[in-house]
Design an enzyme around this catalytic site. Structure first.
Site, PDB file in Angstrom:
ATOM      1  N   GLU A 134      47.731  53.394  47.516  1.00 12.46           N
ATOM      2  CA  GLU A 134      48.952  52.583  47.505  1.00 12.46           C
ATOM      3  C   GLU A 134      49.405  52.252  46.080  1.00 12.46           C
ATOM      4  O   GLU A 134      48.595  52.096  45.179  1.00 12.46           O
ATOM      5  CB  GLU A 134      48.712  51.288  48.284  1.00 12.46           C
ATOM      6  CG  GLU A 134      48.524  51.555  49.773  1.00 12.46           C
ATOM      7  CD  GLU A 134      48.357  50.291  50.597  1.00 12.46           C
ATOM      8  OE1 GLU A 134      48.999  50.216  51.655  1.00 12.46           O
ATOM      9  OE2 GLU A 134      47.587  49.390  50.207  1.00 12.46           O
ATOM     10  N   CYS A 149      52.456  48.595  39.963  1.00 13.86           N
ATOM     11  CA  CYS A 149      51.013  48.404  40.093  1.00 13.86           C
ATOM     12  C   CYS A 149      50.415  49.712  40.629  1.00 13.86           C
ATOM     13  O   CYS A 149      50.733  50.154  41.725  1.00 13.86           O
ATOM     14  CB  CYS A 149      50.768  47.243  41.047  1.00 13.86           C
ATOM     15  SG  CYS A 149      49.037  46.926  41.336  1.00 13.86           S
ATOM     16  N   CYS A 156      36.847  51.851  46.264  1.00 12.18           N
ATOM     17  CA  CYS A 156      36.223  51.294  45.055  1.00 12.18           C
ATOM     18  C   CYS A 156      34.715  51.239  45.257  1.00 12.18           C
ATOM     19  O   CYS A 156      34.259  50.940  46.366  1.00 12.18           O
ATOM     20  CB  CYS A 156      36.777  49.886  44.789  1.00 12.18           C
ATOM     21  SG  CYS A 156      36.273  49.203  43.202  1.00 12.18           S
ATOM     22  N   CYS A 160      33.636  43.489  45.412  1.00 15.91           N
ATOM     23  CA  CYS A 160      33.925  42.087  45.154  1.00 15.91           C
ATOM     24  C   CYS A 160      34.238  41.435  46.499  1.00 15.91           C
ATOM     25  O   CYS A 160      34.993  42.004  47.300  1.00 15.91           O
ATOM     26  CB  CYS A 160      35.094  41.957  44.193  1.00 15.91           C
ATOM     27  SG  CYS A 160      34.812  42.856  42.654  1.00 15.91           S
ATOM     28  N   CYS A 163      37.923  40.881  47.854  1.00 12.85           N
ATOM     29  CA  CYS A 163      38.911  41.959  47.689  1.00 12.85           C
ATOM     30  C   CYS A 163      38.906  42.924  48.873  1.00 12.85           C
ATOM     31  O   CYS A 163      37.867  43.440  49.274  1.00 12.85           O
ATOM     32  CB  CYS A 163      38.611  42.726  46.402  1.00 12.85           C
ATOM     33  SG  CYS A 163      39.677  44.158  46.162  1.00 12.85           S
ATOM     34  N   CYS A 387      48.063  41.186  45.408  1.00 12.12           N
ATOM     35  CA  CYS A 387      46.794  41.502  44.736  1.00 12.12           C
ATOM     36  C   CYS A 387      45.642  41.468  45.716  1.00 12.12           C
ATOM     37  O   CYS A 387      45.478  40.513  46.462  1.00 12.12           O
ATOM     38  CB  CYS A 387      46.454  40.457  43.688  1.00 12.12           C
ATOM     39  SG  CYS A 387      47.481  40.470  42.271  1.00 12.12           S
TER      40      CYS A 387
HETATM   41  N1  SAH Z   1      39.294  46.847  39.856  1.00 11.38           N
HETATM   42  C1  SAH Z   1      40.107  46.217  38.891  1.00 11.38           C
HETATM   43  C2  SAH Z   1      41.588  46.417  39.118  1.00 11.38           C
HETATM   44  C3  SAH Z   1      42.106  46.279  40.526  1.00 11.38           C
HETATM   45  S1  SAH Z   1      42.016  44.688  41.312  1.00 11.38           S
HETATM   46  C4  SAH Z   1      39.800  44.743  38.818  1.00 11.38           C
HETATM   47  O1  SAH Z   1      39.082  44.253  39.668  1.00 11.38           O
HETATM   48  O2  SAH Z   1      40.244  44.120  37.876  1.00 11.38           O
HETATM   49  C5  SAH Z   1      43.465  43.846  40.786  1.00 11.38           C
HETATM   50  C6  SAH Z   1      43.347  42.312  40.789  1.00 11.38           C
HETATM   51  O3  SAH Z   1      43.472  41.776  42.113  1.00 11.38           O
HETATM   52  C7  SAH Z   1      42.017  41.822  40.247  1.00 11.38           C
HETATM   53  O4  SAH Z   1      42.182  40.757  39.357  1.00 11.38           O
HETATM   54  C8  SAH Z   1      41.350  41.359  41.506  1.00 11.38           C
HETATM   55  O5  SAH Z   1      40.345  40.496  41.202  1.00 11.38           O
HETATM   56  C9  SAH Z   1      42.512  40.759  42.251  1.00 11.38           C
HETATM   57  N2  SAH Z   1      42.234  40.482  43.663  1.00 11.38           N
HETATM   58  C10 SAH Z   1      41.387  41.142  44.461  1.00 11.38           C
HETATM   59  N3  SAH Z   1      41.366  40.586  45.690  1.00 11.38           N
HETATM   60  C11 SAH Z   1      42.226  39.555  45.674  1.00 11.38           C
HETATM   61  C12 SAH Z   1      42.660  38.596  46.640  1.00 11.38           C
HETATM   62  N4  SAH Z   1      42.197  38.633  47.874  1.00 11.38           N
HETATM   63  N5  SAH Z   1      43.551  37.668  46.269  1.00 11.38           N
HETATM   64  C13 SAH Z   1      44.053  37.648  45.013  1.00 11.38           C
HETATM   65  N6  SAH Z   1      43.699  38.532  44.057  1.00 11.38           N
HETATM   66  C14 SAH Z   1      42.791  39.471  44.369  1.00 11.38           C
HETATM   67 FE1  SF4 Z   2      37.133  47.015  43.135  1.00  9.26          FE
HETATM   68 FE2  SF4 Z   2      38.567  45.077  44.276  1.00  9.26          FE
HETATM   69 FE3  SF4 Z   2      36.460  44.451  42.761  1.00  9.26          FE
HETATM   70 FE4  SF4 Z   2      38.698  45.415  41.601  1.00  9.26          FE
HETATM   71  S1  SF4 Z   2      38.506  43.486  42.708  1.00  9.26           S
HETATM   72  S2  SF4 Z   2      36.561  46.024  41.194  1.00  9.26           S
HETATM   73  S3  SF4 Z   2      39.374  46.866  43.204  1.00  9.26           S
HETATM   74  S4  SF4 Z   2      36.391  45.590  44.702  1.00  9.26           S
END
Ligand code: SAH
Ligand code: SF4
Length: 407
Positions: A134, A149, A156, A160, A163, A387
């Protein structure tokens, strides 16, 4: 477990470099296991998007053409945005036909496109092997500009806990063609060709590598794609308008700063190692102190180009005043700003966003310490484009299947 602070660490910078070098090699070797397929069509034509200038000259030489043609093609592909060789009017008809026979200037195909009530647009792109990722365009609310974006991986490897993408196993890395292709296809959707020059306003004015995946685990392809996008004779987007977000792949951060000089965003989300170990499991490998030391070394950071610390505000998890004060202590001495992102819920997650009051109180503490701390209200929530909400149906094929298709 205690983590020593870098200032009191006896480890010399040479030792840090040597350590990083071997870690970098390990990361790159692992990344190669998830390499994208060679960008060639079923009838054997080579994709030209995603090739460096040198590679473009090479493939032209292979078909018996002079390397100077690369400059001409580059202009048509990246400045004019033309995908059809027969529209490349400075190229003679017989050569157009020859190019057509050997090459293609493609785009990822658009599976679906949704536009949110707030005008955020989400694209689901399908690549040649059927995998999907996406891309989201987030227009500025006041001016005719906006951020694209971009995804760097399908799925991934990191997981996390907050996420949505993290619940999708890594399928594979995206290739340079697929990364540049997301931007070019988004530009097609808004008809923004030829590439605006210099300071001419652009609708698609910035790139954030904040889509699916960890860009520093696919560094080679991401770097190649960004170099193409920054090239002054093509799309010509300045490095100042590109931000790479990482969950903290410390050994690759220096390389990114040295080679690309783009802006850096750090997904911090917690100020103590015990909590960050849980929220961002990569922290067990590269704890907060090492991450902050890498930020201090980041070559492209300055007062005019601050490092962004992204901090998801999760109710009763990481949003206390004490944590705001600790955050300020951590970033002291760095050219930094903080983005506070209320947690975006997705199906199956237990977390909740912080309350308005908590957000305001936390932000105030950071601002009182002299740092910008905007609260990022989610965009495109109604279409799951905010995000951390991105996810596709793509799954990693079983080994046997991938061998059969030669992927
Ligand atoms: N993997 C990289 C880039 C992609 S994530 C990273 O983690 O930085 C892009 C952003 O979205 C990151 O700051 C991540 O922490 C945030 N993000 C992930 N899940 C989210 C959520 N449920 N609500 C708000 N931000 C979120
Ligand atoms: Fe991967 Fe989501 Fe963690 Fe970014 S925030 S490193 S996309 S699992």
């Amino acid at each position: 477990m205690t983590h020593p602070m870098p200032s009191s660490s006896p480890v010399s910078s040479d030792a840090v470099n040597a350590l990083n070098e071997s870690e970098r090699r390990r990361i790159e070797a692992k990344s190669a296991l998830f390499a994208p397929p060679t960008p060639v069509t079923e009838d054997g034509r080579r994709e030209l998007v995603g090739l460096s200038r040198e590679e473009l000259a090479e493939v032209l030489t292979e078909i018996g053409e002079k390397p100077f043609r690369a400059k001409q093609l580059w202009h048509w592909i990246y400045h004019q945005g033309v995908t059809d060789f027969s529209l490349m009017s400075t190229i003679a008809k017989p050569l157009q036909a020859k190019l057509e026979k050997h090459f293609i200037v493609g785009r990822p195909s658009l599976t679906t496109q949704q536009t949110s009530r707030d005008d955020t647009r989400k694209f689901l792109f399908r690549f040649r092997d059927g995998q999907e990722a996406e891309t989201v365009y987030i227009p500025d609310r006041r001016e005719d500009r906006g951020a694209v974006c971009i995804s760097s991986q399908v799925g991934c490897t990191l997981s996390c806990t907050f996420c949505h993408t993290g619940t999708q196993k890594l399928v594979r890395n995206l290739g340079a063609a697929e990364i540049v292709g997301q931007f070019m296809a988004a530009r097609d959707s808004y008809g923004e060709w030829p590439s605006p020059k210099g300071d001419t306003p652009r609708l698609l004015s910035t790139i954030v590598l904040m889509g699916m995946g960890e860009p520093l685990y696919n560094y080679e392809n991401v770097a190649k794609a960004m170099k193409i996008i920054m090239d002054g004779e093509g799309i010509a987007l300045s490095r100042r308008r590109i931000t790479l977000s990482t969950s903290g792949v410390v050994p690759m951060m220096d390389r990114c700063g040295d080679e690309l000089g783009i802006n850096l965003a750090i997904s911090l989300h917690a100020v103590r190692n015990d909590l960050r170990d849980q929220l961002v499991p990569l922290n067990r490998k590269y704890p907060i102190e090492e991450l902050m030391a890498a930020c201090h070394r980041y070559p492209a950071a300055s007062n005019s180009r601050r490092i962004t610390f992204e901090y998801i505000m999760i109710r009763d998890v990481n949003d206390s005043d004490a944590e705001a004060r600790e955050l300020v202590r951590l970033i002291r001495g760095l050219p930094a700003k903080v983005n506070l992102i209320p947690f975006n819920p997705w199906p199956g997650s237990d977390f909740r966003p912080s309350t308005r009051e908590r957000l305001a109180s936390f932000a105030q503490i950071v601002m009182d310490a002299g740092y910008a701390a905007p609260i990022r209200m989610p965009r495109g929530k109604d279409i799951l484009a905010a995000c951390g909400q991105l996810k596709t149906q793509s799954e990693r094929k079983r080994q046997a299947e991938s061998r059969n298709t030669g992927a």
